[in-house]
Design an enzyme around this catalytic site. Structure first.
Site, PDB file in Angstrom:
ATOM      1  N   SER A  92       0.793  -1.229   0.000  1.00 55.57           N
ATOM      2  CA  SER A  92       0.000   0.000   0.000  1.00 55.57           C
ATOM      3  C   SER A  92       0.823   1.277   0.000  1.00 55.57           C
ATOM      4  O   SER A  92       0.334   2.318  -0.406  1.00 55.57           O
ATOM      5  CB  SER A  92      -0.939   0.000   1.201  1.00 55.57           C
ATOM      6  OG  SER A  92      -0.185   0.005   2.388  1.00 55.57           O
ATOM      7  N   HIS A 117      -5.640  -4.281  -1.983  1.00 55.50           N
ATOM      8  CA  HIS A 117      -5.441  -3.139  -2.886  1.00 55.50           C
ATOM      9  C   HIS A 117      -5.458  -3.572  -4.355  1.00 55.50           C
ATOM     10  O   HIS A 117      -4.824  -2.930  -5.190  1.00 55.50           O
ATOM     11  CB  HIS A 117      -4.123  -2.423  -2.580  1.00 55.50           C
ATOM     12  CG  HIS A 117      -4.207  -1.505  -1.403  1.00 55.50           C
ATOM     13  ND1 HIS A 117      -4.839  -0.277  -1.461  1.00 55.50           N
ATOM     14  CD2 HIS A 117      -3.765  -1.631  -0.132  1.00 55.50           C
ATOM     15  CE1 HIS A 117      -4.754   0.321  -0.285  1.00 55.50           C
ATOM     16  NE2 HIS A 117      -4.113  -0.486   0.549  1.00 55.50           N
ATOM     17  N   LYS A 152     -12.526  -1.471   0.207  1.00 56.35           N
ATOM     18  CA  LYS A 152     -11.763  -0.593  -0.695  1.00 56.35           C
ATOM     19  C   LYS A 152     -12.515  -0.496  -2.032  1.00 56.35           C
ATOM     20  O   LYS A 152     -13.566   0.128  -2.086  1.00 56.35           O
ATOM     21  CB  LYS A 152     -10.324  -1.087  -0.816  1.00 56.35           C
ATOM     22  CG  LYS A 152      -9.564  -0.854   0.499  1.00 56.35           C
ATOM     23  CD  LYS A 152      -8.090  -1.169   0.457  1.00 56.35           C
ATOM     24  CE  LYS A 152      -7.415  -0.697   1.730  1.00 56.35           C
ATOM     25  NZ  LYS A 152      -6.912  -1.796   2.579  1.00 56.35           N
TER      26      LYS A 152
END
Ligand SMILES: *Cc1c(COP(=O)(O)O)cnc(C)c1O
Length: 399
Positions: free
Chosen positions: A187, A215, A246
């Protein structure tokens, strides 16, 4: 023995020290929905370049409509863990749909990705086994590994030869089963793990491979399936953990996707699954809609890719130092922590919301602004954001 008052004053002292070291985290209050632009307290509207809202689904009208529908038909909460009376039809459907999307046999839902990782290692591996972990893995992976009794080995970040050394080490110490575990995407740098090389190495040693694709799920790879698709090892990763918080709508929730027998064991023994409440039907219904959208076409991840490519090219042309890559996480390197803070403050004045990251989140001397692009950003958003970067960068003599 110290008194209770002393305990509280010791806490106050530690908080002062954190603050004096410039390491206090302050939470900015948003008074609007999450989006490409958000309004802050006082009414100021800013371009948001720091959300994990990669595909812009946090406030997508179809997702909100699906959430309403689930709320009306299945209620707000289930007031139970899964195995007592907390599993609805839609929970099972979502698990099956996630498994298909990710190319695994089955999947199991958790309250968060943090819980998915927290309940993974201890459940599957014992003291005769070994876990080989990238040194920069996410905190939830580190904590999950700590809970297990397996032997632990760390390899240098993204270093395939060190991974080999650690695998040799684990094998020579007689590990029964070995699990290599890595973030799919890291990240802070946007680095995409080299799962093709890692898979080959795991095969050589008979090791399992697990990734946390928080991610990546939804947008990395040609059809957004994740890092395994991007690195052409789709269907060849043993365990995929991830988040619904996310790209997949951004509310909360997590999952582990794997083979039937592994998921079955997690349902029997994984503590955050057994001892924590089931996901709200609202989130489940909305995530099903997210998967409908992502499976229908690749428009959102394609737009995100174009925005990323455009921003990366322009920011480099403007003279900024950027960690190279292709991920919508764009680390703009400022190096000095105080300067990075100052730069972020100035950008906010100029209408651009970004966050500065410094030690201990990133190594000393590597303070940065982490830009995160979204499919929602318009050409106008990006043009204005880049203009603000150039202006603040010139003022602070960064470019
Ligand atoms: C964000 C993130 C998590 C935490 O996800 P939650 O669902 O919010 O708990 C876990 N692992 C990685 C790699 C992440 O980036």
């Amino acid at each position: 023995m110290a008194s209770k008052d002393q305990f509280y004053s010791s806490l106050s002292q530690q908080l002062r020290e954190i603050d004096e070291a410039g390491l206090s985290k302050h939470e900015r209050v948003i008074n609007s929905r999450q989006g490409s632009r958000v309004s802050l307290t006082g009414g100021k509207e800013v371009i948001n370049l720091c959300a994990n809202n990669y595909l812009g689904l946090s406030s997508h009208p179809d997702v909100i409509a699906a959430a309403h529908l689930a709320l009306d038909s299945r209620g707000y909460g289930l007031s139970s863990v899964r195995f007592i009376c907390g599993t609805q039809d839609i929970h099972r459907t979502l698990e099956e749909r996630l498994a298909i999307f990710l190319g695994t046999e089955d999947a199991i839902l958790y309250g968060s990705a943090f819980d998915a990782n927290g309940g993974l290692f201890e459940t599957l591996l014992g003291p005769d086994d070994a876990i080989v972990s990238d040194e920069l893995n996410h905190a939830s992976i580190i904590d999950g590994i700590r809970l297990s009794k397996a032997k632990r080995y760390r390899y240098r970040h993204d270093d395939i030869s060190d991974l080999r050394r650690q695998l040799e080490h684990a094998a020579s110490e007689g590990a029964k089963h070995i699990l290599v575990f890595t973030d799919g995407v890291f990240s802070m740098d946007g680095t995409i793990a080299r799962l093709d090389s890692i898979r080959s190495l795991c095969d050589e040693f008979g090791a399992l491979l697990g990734i946390d694709d928080s991610h990546a799920t939804g947008f990395v790879g040609k059809t957004g399936r994740g890092t395994h698709e991007f690195r052409e090892v789709f269907g060849k990763v043993d365990i995929i953990t991830g988040t619904l918080g996310k790209a997949l709508g951004g509310a909360s929730g997590g999952f582990t996707a794997a083979r039937h027998e592994m998921v079955a064991m997690l349902r029997q023994r994984s503590r955050p699954y057994l001892f924590s409440n089931t996901l709200s039907p609202v989130i489940v219904g909305a995530t099903l809609k997210v998967l409908d959208l992502l499976e229908a076409d690749t428009r959102l991840r394609d737009t995100l890719e174009q925005n990323t490519c455009h921003f990366r090219t322009e920011i480099v042309t403007s003279g900024f130092e950027v960690k190279p890559g292709t991920h919508p996480i764009v680390p703009v390197m400022i190096h000095d922590a105080a300067r990075a803070q100052h730069f972020a403050r100035r950008l906010l004045e100029l209408g651009v919301y970004v966050t500065a990251f410094s030690y201990p989140v990133v190594p000393q001397g590597q303070a940065r602004i982490r830009v995160q692009l979204s499919a929602l950003h318009t050409a106008d958003d990006l043009r204005r954001a880049l203009a603000a970067f150039r202006q603040a960068g010139t003022e602070l003599k960064i470019v």
